[in-house]
Write a protein that holds these residues in place. Structure first.
Motif, PDB file in Angstrom:
ATOM      1  N   PRO A 193       2.215 -14.110   0.103  1.00  9.18           N
ATOM      2  CA  PRO A 193       3.236 -13.819  -0.906  1.00  9.18           C
ATOM      3  C   PRO A 193       2.643 -13.463  -2.265  1.00  9.18           C
ATOM      4  O   PRO A 193       3.314 -12.882  -3.102  1.00  9.18           O
ATOM      5  N   PHE A 194       1.378 -13.842  -2.474  1.00 10.56           N
ATOM      6  CA  PHE A 194       0.744 -13.571  -3.763  1.00 10.56           C
ATOM      7  C   PHE A 194      -0.201 -12.374  -3.681  1.00 10.56           C
ATOM      8  O   PHE A 194      -1.181 -12.285  -4.394  1.00 10.56           O
ATOM      9  N   SER A 195       0.107 -11.461  -2.786  1.00 12.02           N
ATOM     10  CA  SER A 195      -0.624 -10.212  -2.625  1.00 12.02           C
ATOM     11  C   SER A 195      -1.889 -10.420  -1.815  1.00 12.02           C
ATOM     12  O   SER A 195      -2.195 -11.527  -1.359  1.00 12.02           O
ATOM     13  N   LEU A 211       7.857  -8.922  -2.644  1.00 17.37           N
ATOM     14  CA  LEU A 211       6.919  -7.840  -2.978  1.00 17.37           C
ATOM     15  C   LEU A 211       6.344  -7.266  -1.684  1.00 17.37           C
ATOM     16  O   LEU A 211       5.208  -7.550  -1.326  1.00 17.37           O
ATOM     17  N   PRO A 212       7.131  -6.477  -0.971  1.00 15.95           N
ATOM     18  CA  PRO A 212       6.677  -5.970   0.333  1.00 15.95           C
ATOM     19  C   PRO A 212       5.483  -5.029   0.246  1.00 15.95           C
ATOM     20  O   PRO A 212       4.722  -4.907   1.194  1.00 15.95           O
ATOM     21  N   MET A 213       5.329  -4.352  -0.907  1.00 12.03           N
ATOM     22  CA  MET A 213       4.221  -3.415  -1.079  1.00 12.03           C
ATOM     23  C   MET A 213       3.326  -3.925  -2.193  1.00 12.03           C
ATOM     24  O   MET A 213       3.729  -4.017  -3.350  1.00 12.03           O
ATOM     25  N   SER A 214       2.092  -4.289  -1.853  1.00  9.89           N
ATOM     26  CA  SER A 214       1.183  -4.852  -2.829  1.00  9.89           C
ATOM     27  C   SER A 214       0.705  -3.796  -3.813  1.00  9.89           C
ATOM     28  O   SER A 214       0.949  -2.596  -3.645  1.00  9.89           O
ATOM     29  N   LEU A 215       0.026  -4.242  -4.851  1.00 10.71           N
ATOM     30  CA  LEU A 215      -0.544  -3.319  -5.824  1.00 10.71           C
ATOM     31  C   LEU A 215      -1.702  -2.536  -5.200  1.00 10.71           C
ATOM     32  O   LEU A 215      -2.383  -3.027  -4.302  1.00 10.71           O
ATOM     33  N   PRO A 216      -1.958  -1.329  -5.679  1.00 13.69           N
ATOM     34  CA  PRO A 216      -3.046  -0.524  -5.104  1.00 13.69           C
ATOM     35  C   PRO A 216      -4.411  -1.058  -5.486  1.00 13.69           C
ATOM     36  O   PRO A 216      -4.603  -1.600  -6.579  1.00 13.69           O
ATOM     37  N   GLY A 222     -13.100   5.813  -3.674  1.00 17.20           N
ATOM     38  CA  GLY A 222     -12.020   6.317  -4.521  1.00 17.20           C
ATOM     39  C   GLY A 222     -10.664   6.351  -3.848  1.00 17.20           C
ATOM     40  O   GLY A 222      -9.653   6.633  -4.497  1.00 17.20           O
ATOM     41  N   THR A 223     -10.593   6.024  -2.540  1.00 21.79           N
ATOM     42  CA  THR A 223      -9.321   6.021  -1.823  1.00 21.79           C
ATOM     43  C   THR A 223      -8.455   4.843  -2.287  1.00 21.79           C
ATOM     44  O   THR A 223      -8.940   3.721  -2.423  1.00 21.79           O
ATOM     45  N   TYR A 224      -7.179   5.112  -2.541  1.00 27.96           N
ATOM     46  CA  TYR A 224      -6.245   4.036  -2.861  1.00 27.96           C
ATOM     47  C   TYR A 224      -5.788   3.370  -1.571  1.00 27.96           C
ATOM     48  O   TYR A 224      -5.418   4.043  -0.606  1.00 27.96           O
ATOM     49  N   VAL A 225      -5.801   2.036  -1.573  1.00 24.42           N
ATOM     50  CA  VAL A 225      -5.364   1.263  -0.424  1.00 24.42           C
ATOM     51  C   VAL A 225      -4.180   0.385  -0.844  1.00 24.42           C
ATOM     52  O   VAL A 225      -4.267  -0.367  -1.812  1.00 24.42           O
ATOM     53  N   TYR A 226      -3.066   0.525  -0.134  1.00 24.59           N
ATOM     54  CA  TYR A 226      -1.853  -0.247  -0.417  1.00 24.59           C
ATOM     55  C   TYR A 226      -1.578  -1.203   0.745  1.00 24.59           C
ATOM     56  O   TYR A 226      -1.084  -0.782   1.791  1.00 24.59           O
ATOM     57  N   PRO A 227      -1.887  -2.491   0.606  1.00 25.44           N
ATOM     58  CA  PRO A 227      -1.536  -3.443   1.672  1.00 25.44           C
ATOM     59  C   PRO A 227      -0.022  -3.603   1.760  1.00 25.44           C
ATOM     60  O   PRO A 227       0.637  -3.795   0.737  1.00 25.44           O
ATOM     61  N   LEU A 228       0.532  -3.494   2.957  1.00 24.08           N
ATOM     62  CA  LEU A 228       1.971  -3.705   3.161  1.00 24.08           C
ATOM     63  C   LEU A 228       2.175  -5.156   3.603  1.00 24.08           C
ATOM     64  O   LEU A 228       1.955  -5.512   4.758  1.00 24.08           O
ATOM     65  N   LEU A 229       2.578  -5.990   2.666  1.00 25.68           N
ATOM     66  CA  LEU A 229       2.690  -7.417   2.939  1.00 25.68           C
ATOM     67  C   LEU A 229       3.792  -7.714   3.944  1.00 25.68           C
ATOM     68  O   LEU A 229       3.750  -8.730   4.637  1.00 25.68           O
ATOM     69  N   SER A 230       4.793  -6.842   4.044  1.00 32.24           N
ATOM     70  CA  SER A 230       5.861  -7.037   5.031  1.00 32.24           C
ATOM     71  C   SER A 230       5.321  -7.066   6.451  1.00 32.24           C
ATOM     72  O   SER A 230       5.828  -7.795   7.311  1.00 32.24           O
ATOM     73  N   THR A 231       4.298  -6.270   6.704  1.00 30.93           N
ATOM     74  CA  THR A 231       3.742  -6.226   8.055  1.00 30.93           C
ATOM     75  C   THR A 231       3.035  -7.523   8.414  1.00 30.93           C
ATOM     76  O   THR A 231       2.842  -7.819   9.597  1.00 30.93           O
TER      77      THR A 231
END
Length: 387
Positions: free
Chosen positions: A382-384, A317-322, A339-348
């Motif tokens: 790995p679990f976001s 899951l390289p791209m976490s939930l927003p 209100g900004t959506y933030v997407y953690p990139l777990l691959s990084t």
């Protein structure tokens, strides 16, 4: 003449909206983290490579360690608290989750023995085994691997999870406001979700009819009991939330675990020396006369390290939930508006050169100390990310 005037007025209004949006965006850019300038309404949609969305996001991200996410809402708090408590204390003196896993592991082994050494595709066997553990907890019983409804459920979960990994789905998640209004194949995931929800809803109706408020037998029963109590008028324990919480347990648990298992088997095939060390540890600690238990984990550091490295290396899951920023937030000198959506990139995180030496290599030793004990790694998500 009236039609022309109306068209001109509409065009003028649209231009004003675009200009206002561009001006607002320009005023905010000085406080936002650095990145490419977004277009009005479309944002950065056209600047992403649709064949490799994750790589595009990594390129435009302002900081590879930007891992802060936010979640909000009383609904989330109540559902999370209930789910964790119920799963942790599940059974109330009856069979534990560990016993259910041991039972299903034995059923999986028996299913594998049926192949008699012939080549086979393990995808659905692994998926059904993991799904059955969740079924046992949520519904109170497991299904036979050949049960038609169970097979259909797992095919839907598999299809939904596979779709979630496509670039099209990642674009949909990043720009839902735009794509949900446009017809096309990106709605496949939603259709699968509705079928899974229909299956869960039918099962809930069956359990409502036989519910004993004094003796709940499974997760759904426990939730239905909370619904009947109705002590707080602002409670989030509703039928709709029961359906969605159950859906999340299936979707978050079934394919993530079974996909990790498949990756693990493939990785171990390429690294027979790792296989050998795991076998030696299993023989020394567990032997061949009993099933493994949670208590064995502390005495099997190399196996534990290998499982962690499989999760890091496979990065399923390289791209976490927003997550949504609940209020204007200052972060490293920048302003992230409410209100900004933030997407953690777990691959990084999992392939960060500052945190992992040779991250592209599979090396369980990175989770071991010099004396061979298991060692935690901070750059392991790995679990976001977020709560």
């Amino acid at each position: 003449m009236e039609l022309v005037s109306a068209s001109l007025l509409l065009l003028l209004c649209l231009c004003c909206i675009l200009l206002a949006s561009a001006w607002k965006s320009r005023n905010q850019r000085g406080q936002l983290p650095p990145g490419p300038t977004p277009l009005p309404l479309l944002g950065n949609f056209l600047q992403l490579d649709r064949t490799n969305v994750i790589h595009s996001l990594e390129k435009v991200s302002s900081d590879p360690r930007w891992g802060v996410v936010f979640a909000n809402g009383e609904r989330w708090r109540q559902m999370r608290r209930f789910s964790l408590t119920t799963l942790r204390n599940f059974g109330m003196g009856k069979r534990s989750i560990e016993e259910r896993i041991q039972e299903e592991a034995q059923c999986l082994v028996e299913e594998l023995w049926k192949t008699q050494g012939a080549p086979f595709d393990p995808i659905f066997n692994l998926s059904r085994a993991v799904s059955n553990v969740i079924c046992s907890i949520v519904f109170g019983n497991r299904f036979d691997y050949e049960d038609e409804k169970f097979i259909t459920l797992n095919k839907l979960i598999f299809k939904r999870f596979r779709f979630a990994g496509l670039a099209l789905a990642q674009l949909y998640n990043a720009f839902p406001g735009i794509l949900e209004k446009i017809p096309g194949p990106h709605h496949v995931g939603s259709k699968c979700s509705q079928e899974i929800i229909r299956f869960i809803s039918e099962r809930i109706k069956l359990q409502q009819a036989t519910l004993d408020l004094n003796a709940p037998q499974n997760f759904i029963d426990c939730f239905l009991v909370k619904m009947e109590q109705k002590q707080n008028p602002a409670t989030e324990f509703s039928l709709e939330n029961l359906v969605m919480t159950t859906f999340n347990l299936f979707f978050a648990g079934t394919e993530t675990v079974s996909t990790t298992l498949r990756y693990g088997f493939l990785i171990l095939l390429k690294h027979p020396q790792v296989q050998e060390k795991i076998h030696q540890e299993i023989d020394a600690v567990i032997g061949s006369e009993r099933a493994p238990t949670v208590e064995d984990r502390g005495r099997m550091p190399y196996t534990d390290a290998t499982l962690h490295e499989i999760q890091r290396f496979s990065d399923i899951l390289p791209m976490s939930l927003p997550h949504t920023v609940t209020r204007d937030t200052r972060f490293r000198g920048y302003l992230i508006p409410q209100g900004t959506y933030v997407y953690p990139l777990l691959s990084t995180v999992h392939f960060d050169l500052e945190e992992h030496k040779t991250p592209e290599a599979f090396a369980p030793e990175r989770f071991l100390s010099e004396n061979g004990c298991f060692k935690k790694q901070n750059a392991f998500l790995p679990f976001s990310a977020g709560v």
